[in-house]
Design a protein around this motif. Structure first.
Motif, mmCIF file in Angstrom:
data_model
loop_
_atom_site.group_PDB
_atom_site.id
_atom_site.type_symbol
_atom_site.label_atom_id
_atom_site.label_comp_id
_atom_site.label_asym_id
_atom_site.label_seq_id
_atom_site.Cartn_x
_atom_site.Cartn_y
_atom_site.Cartn_z
ATOM 1 N N THR A 250 53.484 78.520 47.427
ATOM 2 C CA THR A 250 53.362 77.513 48.474
ATOM 3 C C THR A 250 53.258 78.280 49.786
ATOM 4 N N SER A 251 52.044 78.405 50.291
ATOM 5 C CA SER A 251 51.810 79.169 51.515
ATOM 6 C C SER A 251 52.134 78.318 52.732
ATOM 7 N N GLN A 252 51.878 78.863 53.938
ATOM 8 C CA GLN A 252 52.161 78.108 55.156
ATOM 9 C C GLN A 252 51.405 76.784 55.132
ATOM 10 N N VAL A 253 52.008 75.749 55.703
ATOM 11 C CA VAL A 253 51.436 74.399 55.685
ATOM 12 C C VAL A 253 51.311 73.892 57.116
ATOM 13 N N PRO A 254 50.353 72.982 57.388
ATOM 14 C CA PRO A 254 50.166 72.464 58.754
ATOM 15 C C PRO A 254 51.291 71.507 59.136
ATOM 16 N N LEU A 255 51.789 71.668 60.329
ATOM 17 C CA LEU A 255 52.897 70.849 60.808
ATOM 18 C C LEU A 255 52.532 69.371 60.813
ATOM 19 N N PHE A 315 39.927 72.668 53.952
ATOM 20 C CA PHE A 315 38.556 72.176 53.790
ATOM 21 C C PHE A 315 37.723 72.424 55.045
ATOM 22 N N LEU A 316 38.049 73.476 55.777
ATOM 23 C CA LEU A 316 37.338 73.757 57.024
ATOM 24 C C LEU A 316 35.963 74.349 56.766
ATOM 25 N N ASP A 317 35.874 75.299 55.849
ATOM 26 C CA ASP A 317 34.600 75.969 55.567
ATOM 27 C C ASP A 317 33.812 75.287 54.459
ATOM 28 N N ASP A 318 34.519 74.777 53.462
ATOM 29 C CA ASP A 318 33.867 74.119 52.326
ATOM 30 C C ASP A 318 34.530 72.761 52.125
ATOM 31 N N PRO A 319 33.937 71.680 52.687
ATOM 32 C CA PRO A 319 34.574 70.358 52.609
ATOM 33 C C PRO A 319 34.572 69.755 51.217
ATOM 34 N N VAL A 320 33.852 70.362 50.279
ATOM 35 C CA VAL A 320 33.782 69.823 48.921
ATOM 36 C C VAL A 320 34.770 70.533 48.000
ATOM 37 N N ASN A 321 34.685 71.864 47.938
ATOM 38 C CA ASN A 321 35.506 72.622 46.999
ATOM 39 C C ASN A 321 36.790 73.171 47.603
ATOM 40 N N GLY A 322 36.876 73.155 48.926
ATOM 41 C CA GLY A 322 38.038 73.745 49.571
ATOM 42 C C GLY A 322 37.810 75.211 49.891
ATOM 43 N N TYR A 655 46.367 77.967 64.351
ATOM 44 C CA TYR A 655 44.928 78.119 64.150
ATOM 45 C C TYR A 655 44.368 76.780 63.665
ATOM 46 N N ALA A 656 43.058 76.720 63.476
ATOM 47 C CA ALA A 656 42.394 75.482 63.048
ATOM 48 C C ALA A 656 42.319 75.409 61.533
ATOM 49 N N SER A 657 42.609 74.239 61.004
ATOM 50 C CA SER A 657 42.423 73.954 59.585
ATOM 51 C C SER A 657 41.934 72.512 59.454
ATOM 52 N N ARG A 658 41.487 72.157 58.268
ATOM 53 C CA ARG A 658 40.957 70.807 58.067
ATOM 54 C C ARG A 658 41.518 70.209 56.784
ATOM 55 N N LEU A 659 42.148 69.046 56.925
ATOM 56 C CA LEU A 659 42.602 68.266 55.781
ATOM 57 C C LEU A 659 41.587 67.161 55.497
ATOM 58 N N ALA A 664 35.003 67.657 61.245
ATOM 59 C CA ALA A 664 34.399 68.824 60.597
ATOM 60 C C ALA A 664 34.857 70.130 61.232
ATOM 61 N N GLY A 665 35.153 70.112 62.509
ATOM 62 C CA GLY A 665 35.601 71.324 63.182
ATOM 63 C C GLY A 665 37.060 71.656 62.960
ATOM 64 N N GLY A 666 37.769 70.786 62.250
ATOM 65 C CA GLY A 666 39.168 71.032 61.981
ATOM 66 C C GLY A 666 40.064 70.661 63.146
ATOM 67 N N VAL A 667 41.351 70.915 62.976
ATOM 68 C CA VAL A 667 42.361 70.585 63.975
ATOM 69 C C VAL A 667 43.218 71.824 64.226
ATOM 70 N N ASP A 668 43.353 72.195 65.503
ATOM 71 C CA ASP A 668 44.257 73.287 65.861
ATOM 72 C C ASP A 668 45.694 72.821 65.678
ATOM 73 N N ASP A 669 46.495 73.628 64.984
ATOM 74 C CA ASP A 669 47.850 73.174 64.669
ATOM 75 C C ASP A 669 48.731 74.377 64.334
ATOM 76 N N ILE A 670 50.041 74.161 64.454
ATOM 77 C CA ILE A 670 51.004 75.143 63.953
ATOM 78 C C ILE A 670 51.041 75.053 62.436
ATOM 79 N N HIS A 671 50.991 76.181 61.801
ATOM 80 C CA HIS A 671 51.142 76.273 60.353
ATOM 81 C C HIS A 671 52.390 77.097 60.083
#
Length: 688
Positions: A250-255, A315-322, A655-659, A664-671
């Motif tokens: 279980t790696s870092q997760v978005p707040l 799902f920031l780089d690959d919105p289908v496969n992750g 950093y930015a990640s996407r759930l 599509a550009g993701g959301v900047d957040d604490i992980h």
């Protein structure tokens, strides 16, 4: 000139030993005022080192204090913080002197002279995985901070730790530990006389699911077999070690996902992260001492492998496969170091000359990066074959000018060669680099239990070999410039050590360090990348007190400041740079049948972006141990981790990640990666 002539010339020049090869104690006593040695958890008294920030952790501290993970043995080094941002089978994350050391860059770690840091590693430069270590077999940890020592090279700019294994056990023992979350550990260890020496053996099996909603299922097995032989100051050892581990992470997760209830605090966005690894080594150590010379040598061979699945942007780089990716490597490395010291006098002044040669060769093939989903390869990104060799020569002189002044002057020269084969033709090639590093220290005293130090040194860390020949970014296939193979660092320190209060060892150090280039975490790549030059400065205050026959107390405080020195509109704060660290420890020994220990460590808020607009929270964690000796053979110990059940972070990134469902550009957040909740472990130990 023959060998005897060379040694004779070395003897006439007369120069100095390093910390573990000091001149004869009887001769030293004749010229240096006597001091009272205080020996508790640390052997850090006046007259024991060449810097205020150098010292030795004794076996008693390792035995007295609980540790959640094997890597936390480095947390006994004052000022070091050890955390985890993924599964327990992965290398820990380390912090020291304003550095987010990631998995080990700029902190060199050794076990009986064998390096642990992995250069050009699949996951991160300097990767330091200590899961193969069995803490009960560590007899001491000799630590140094700063690039002030001629025999220290790659990765040692912030500091180093040399762990020494025991040669024998007074009694063999078997121990069984059980705890929450399906934790179980079994250890059998003992020693016996053999062939004029001692044969030490140990076998460890462990399993842990952790508090995670997707059970970690971390399973490890470790074994050690060691033959040693000693006669006076001369000794020889041959050690074989083996380790294998596998886990889900279980790696870092978005707040934001925890705040809105999409996942639990101990949940995972991608439950398929994890990996498996192995490490197998054979190492030898030899030392011989005469009245006026000392030889010391180490040789080692290591085979290791790693497969690591990570998904940090979802799902920031690959919105289908992750965005899960696989990092793999298979490595063979071998190396040696040899040091010769000659002790003598020059115009009636004690002096010693130390000369050393070191060499190491790593062959990593394959070294791979691939896009994956649910641990199935979707597409390879890049595959490399790397050969990396290095050689170093060093010289150090120590001269006792007066009973109250000692100088230590040295220099080392390192040369590296990188050969890279790549599935991306533009990134294949060869590179070479070399660097010279001068060192100087002055030690004043002791005067009435006080000793003063002034230290300066240049050091370096190597960069990933793939970066030295890269012209195309593996993911984006855009042009890039090759990185500098060896990055210069420079450090200086003023320090004082006191043995004034009976039973108390105190030291303080005011230090500064410059680095020509940072290594920083890249969320998009899940790896580290070079960045701007930086400067750090800080102060440390360490106290170790034998308060009574049964009570030992330790208090360590550190404050540091880290800034980039090259202008960028983004700002000049170094993300992740720890600014304040405090730790307190108390141990109660042999109070009848009882013993106990308490440990509290705190590290303060840190900037997560360059303009300091986003900061982490502080983290405070307490451990508690209580032990009861039933009789000579049987003992029961209870360890409580996170005693006050604090909801804090082991590590934070921004950093930015996407759930799913996000832009599509993701959301900047604490992980963040949460610390484990309050956990109890019980150990039953029997000697035989």
């Amino acid at each position: 000139m023959n060998n005897s002539s060379i040694l004779a010339l070395a003897g006439s020049a007369c120069a100095s030993a390093f910390a573990f090869a000091q001149p004869d104690p009887a001769a030293a006593a004749a010229s240096i005022p006597a001091v009272v040695r205080v020996l508790g958890h640390y052997d850090n008294g006046v007259g024991t080192s060449d810097a205020a920030s150098e010292g030795t952790v004794t076996a008693s501290l390792i035995a007295n204090r609980p540790a959640l993970r094997p890597g936390e043995i480095l947390e006994f080094v004052p000022g070091v913080i050890v955390t985890q941002h993924s599964g327990d089978g992965k290398a820990n994350q380390y912090f020291l002197r304003g550095f987010n050391l990631d998995h080990g860059t700029d902190f060199a770690t050794f076990v009986d002279g064998m390096p642990v840091n992995m250069r050009t590693h699949a996951h991160g430069q300097g990767y330091t995985d200590l899961n193969f270590l069995i803490p009960e077999l560590v007899g001491k940890v000799h630590y140094r901070k700063g690039p002030y020592y001629a025999d220290e090279g790659d990765f040692a700019s912030a500091g180093s730790a040399h762990m020494g294994l025991v040669d024998r056990l007074d009694d063999g023992f078997a121990a069984v530990t059980v705890g929450a979350h399906a934790y179980a550990r079994t250890l059998v260890a003992g020693s016996t006389a053999a062939a004029g020496g001692d044969l030490l053996y140990a076998l460890e099996l462990a399993h842990n699911d952790g508090p995670w909603r997707a059970p970690e299922a971390f399973h490890k097995s470790s074994a050690l077999l060691r033959y040693s032989r000693a006669a006076g100051a001369d000794r020889f050892s041959l050690t074989a070690m083996a380790y294998k581990g596998a886990w889900r992470a279980t790696s870092q997760v978005p707040l934001r996902a925890v705040a809105d209830g999409r996942i639990d605090r101990y949940g995972a966005v991608d439950p398929d992260d994890g990996g498996h690894t192995g490490r197998y080594s054979l190492s030898a150590a030899w030392r011989r001492r005469t009245a006026d010379t000392q030889w010391e040598a180490h040789a080692y061979a290591v085979r290791s492998d790693l497969a690591l699945y990570n998904d940090v942007t979802y799902f920031l780089d690959d919105p289908v496969n992750g965005d899960q990716f696989l990092q793999t490597e298979r490595r063979k490395l071998a190396g040696f170091d040899v040091a010769f010291t000659r002790f003598c006098e020059l115009a009636g002044r004690r002096m010693a000359n130390a000369f050393g040669v070191q060499a190491r060769f790593d062959r990593i093939a394959p070294l791979g990066l691939a896009a994956t989903a649910r641990r199935q390869i979707l597409a390879p990104i890049a595959t490399s074959r790397v050969s990396e060799g290095s050689a170093a020569l060093w010289y150090q002189n120590t001269l006792q000018w007066t009973p109250w002044l000692r100088s230590i002057a040295g220099v080392r020269y390192d040369r590296y060669r990188f050969d890279v084969g790549s599935s991306i033709p533009e990134n294949a090639g060869a590179a070479a680099d070399h660097i010279a590093s001068p060192k100087l220290a002055l030690v004043f005293g002791p005067w009435h239990g006080a000793e003063f130090f002034a230290n300066y040194g240049a050091g370096f860390h190597s960069n990933d070999a793939r970066g030295t020949t890269a012209h195309v970014a593996p993911r984006e296939r855009t042009p890039v410039e090759p990185v500098t193979p060896l990055v210069r660092t420079r450090g200086a320190e003023l320090g004082v050590r006191l043995d004034v209060v009976p039973g108390l060892q105190s030291s303080a150090a005011l230090w500064t360090m410059r680095s020509d280039s940072e290594l920083v975490f890249s969320g998009d790549a899940g790896d580290t990348a070079p960045s701007r030059a930086s400067r750090r400065a800080g102060i440390e205050w360490n106290n170790h007190y034998v308060a009574g026959r049964h009570l030992l107390l330790d208090l360590d405080l550190a404050v540091s400041r880290a800034r980039y020195t090259q202008f960028d509109p983004a700002g000049d704060d170094v993300p992740g740079a720890v600014e304040k660290v405090a730790s307190f420890g108390a141990a109660l020994n042999d109070v009848g049948r009882w013993s106990g220990a308490f440990q509290l460590r705190w590290f303060g808020p840190r900037p997560l972006v360059e303009d300091d607009s986003v900061r982490s929270s502080a983290t405070a964690i307490a451990y508690l141990r209580a032990g009861y000796r039933i009789d000579r053979r049987w003992q029961v110990t209870a360890d409580v981790f996170n005693l006050f059940n604090r909801q804090a972070s082991d590590v934070d990134y921004y950093y930015a990640s996407r759930l799913p469902g996000e832009p599509a550009g993701g959301v900047d957040d604490i992980h963040f990666h949460p610390v484990e909740p309050r956990t109890l472990r019980l150990t039953v130990r029997a000697v035989f």
